[in-house]
Design an enzyme around this catalytic site. Sequence first.
Site, PDB file in Angstrom:
ATOM      1  CE  LYS A  68      55.661 -57.586 -72.202  1.00 36.58           C
ATOM      2  NZ  LYS A  68      56.677 -56.224 -72.069  1.00 36.58           N
ATOM      3  CG  ASP A  93      55.874 -51.654 -68.159  1.00 35.41           C
ATOM      4  OD1 ASP A  93      54.799 -52.311 -68.803  1.00 35.41           O
ATOM      5  OD2 ASP A  93      56.727 -51.364 -68.960  1.00 35.41           O
ATOM      6  CG  MET A 136      71.636 -57.280 -66.477  1.00 32.81           C
ATOM      7  SD  MET A 136      73.532 -57.696 -66.460  1.00 32.81           S
ATOM      8  CE  MET A 136      73.438 -59.043 -67.451  1.00 32.81           C
TER       9      MET A 136
HETATM   10  N1  SAH Z   1      62.523 -48.824 -70.576  1.00 33.91           N
HETATM   11  C1  SAH Z   1      63.154 -48.812 -69.392  1.00 33.91           C
HETATM   12  C2  SAH Z   1      64.329 -50.537 -69.411  1.00 33.91           C
HETATM   13  C3  SAH Z   1      63.180 -51.435 -69.495  1.00 33.91           C
HETATM   14  S1  SAH Z   1      64.252 -53.096 -69.192  1.00 33.91           S
HETATM   15  C4  SAH Z   1      64.474 -47.892 -69.130  1.00 33.91           C
HETATM   16  O1  SAH Z   1      64.606 -46.931 -70.249  1.00 33.91           O
HETATM   17  O2  SAH Z   1      64.794 -47.723 -68.103  1.00 33.91           O
HETATM   18  C5  SAH Z   1      64.217 -53.367 -67.434  1.00 33.91           C
HETATM   19  C6  SAH Z   1      65.521 -53.060 -66.879  1.00 33.91           C
HETATM   20  O3  SAH Z   1      65.953 -51.685 -66.736  1.00 33.91           O
HETATM   21  C7  SAH Z   1      65.756 -53.612 -65.743  1.00 33.91           C
HETATM   22  O4  SAH Z   1      66.166 -55.096 -65.623  1.00 33.91           O
HETATM   23  C8  SAH Z   1      66.919 -52.989 -65.252  1.00 33.91           C
HETATM   24  O5  SAH Z   1      68.178 -53.395 -65.769  1.00 33.91           O
HETATM   25  C9  SAH Z   1      66.670 -51.617 -65.725  1.00 33.91           C
HETATM   26  N2  SAH Z   1      66.071 -50.841 -64.791  1.00 33.91           N
HETATM   27  C10 SAH Z   1      64.964 -50.237 -64.762  1.00 33.91           C
HETATM   28  N3  SAH Z   1      64.738 -49.123 -63.708  1.00 33.91           N
HETATM   29  C11 SAH Z   1      65.779 -49.371 -62.761  1.00 33.91           C
HETATM   30  C12 SAH Z   1      66.083 -48.851 -61.772  1.00 33.91           C
HETATM   31  N4  SAH Z   1      65.280 -47.931 -60.922  1.00 33.91           N
HETATM   32  N5  SAH Z   1      67.425 -49.431 -60.981  1.00 33.91           N
HETATM   33  C13 SAH Z   1      68.217 -50.075 -61.586  1.00 33.91           C
HETATM   34  N6  SAH Z   1      67.716 -50.612 -62.956  1.00 33.91           N
HETATM   35  C14 SAH Z   1      66.741 -50.206 -63.692  1.00 33.91           C
END
Ligand code: SAH
Length: 489
Positions: free
Chosen positions: A270, A248, A383
């Site tokens: 995406k 991703d 989000m």
């Molecule tokens: N599978 C991922 C989530 C995917 S949805 C997990 O478990 O973390 C994507 C969302 O994850 C982003 O929009 C954000 O809200 C959050 N996210 C992922 N990595 C992040 C990071 N390093 N810092 C803050 N938010 C994060």
Amino acid sequence: MKLYPLFADLSRRAVLVVGGGAVAERKVAALLGAGAQVTVNAPLLTPALQQWVADGRVAYRSESFREGWLDRVWLVVAATSDVELNRLIATFAELRRIFVNVVDDAALSSFHVPAVIDRSPLVIAISSGGEAPMLARLLRERLETLLDHSLGGLATLAARLRTRIRARCPDMATRRRFYERLFAGRVATLLRQGQPDAAWQEAESALLASPEVMAGSVVLVGAGPGDPGLLTLRALRALNEADVILHDRLVSAEVLELARRDAERIEVGKQAGHHHATQDGIHALLLQHARAGRRVVRLKGGDPFVFGRGGEELEFLRDHGIPYEVVPGITAALACAAYAGVPLTHRDYAQSVRLITGHCQSSHDRPDWAALARERQTLAVYMGVAELGALQAGLIAHGRASSTPFALIENGSRAEQRVITGMLSNLVERATFHGVHSPALLILGEVAALAPSLAWFGQPPLGATVHPIHAPERCEPAAVDVLAAVHRA
Ligand code: SAH
């Protein structure tokens, strides 16, 4: 000094260890492990050594060392604190052409004991020629983490199949390819899962099928939030074994950096504007590479089962008969909370935590606002920043106090991490003021009030704006730093 590495078969061979302390005990333990017939010579023994003597596993001589004993042994270890005695033993051993190891004295030793990684029958021994034993030990620790414990079983299985593999793949190149796949593929996976019988069957059917073609597989791996230190060992191993990595956009460059150099990397983010951008496109790629017999790593930000559509990908793989494994990752909520100093639960402030996504418009059901607005619970909201307005309005309309504290964490766990704090009433205003962008995670609830005092990583949280007019005329240095941070923002 140049050493000739060799592995000695000591089973049922006599070895003398002079010394009865902790060092001697470690040497005896290793020698017993190799099946040696050990005699210990020392006036006093550690409790463990005494026990081994009592059990008849070790022979014991309490009188002072006699040179004649060396006539009956293959090796001698001098592990006493008496430098002169150690030297004497080394001299006598040399005269008799018996190999001697004097503990902590490379110059007096005619053999060294390496640092060992034991995946029997596979053994890796590291030596620094006595020059830098600490470095050898560090290297050993590093390799320990990289090499799975199932390697031993794999080596045994390969040994049992060796003749048949040779017959089936007479030319060297095919044989080599077969072994490579045997060691990285489904057989290794089954051994890791503690299923030696299934692994054996899989290896046999691989041999019966065309040896060139072995089934590929997919490992769904959670890459964590960005800091490569938050990868699991299993994730690291999968990245080391991968032929192809479908990742991703959220996966950090530092994490990708750790993957096998010649693994093909394909970004399937995406939002990347890539032609594989749709979920169907990703499925098609998974299938194509796995069917070509490759080890595919599907690498996702955070954890693959938390807002990661990992479930859908597994359903697809199951329906197409592709074997898969899942390696969990540290999800953004856990990482952001930890790196912002916000405990998600706390005896005084929150008894539960909910992981939710702010992408309400695309979900099938409307959010259960009443449940979300409950007090003394923490919301961790995954989000886009665009959804903050709807969330703020919805929660307030359903009774969540507008003074509820929040911490908004952008780029959590990464060098660029920023934490913005405030309260529900000024959530959107503060996010806009600081130009917060994706990826960002919102932690809302009483616990968020702890961020300013528990923060430890990166820049201090950006709290409510402090106008210089209200600042005291003389600031303590720490207070000046905070003001400077606010102005920079
Ligand atoms: N599978 C991922 C989530 C995917 S949805 C997990 O478990 O973390 C994507 C969302 O994850 C982003 O929009 C954000 O809200 C959050 N996210 C992922 N990595 C992040 C990071 N390093 N810092 C803050 N938010 C994060």
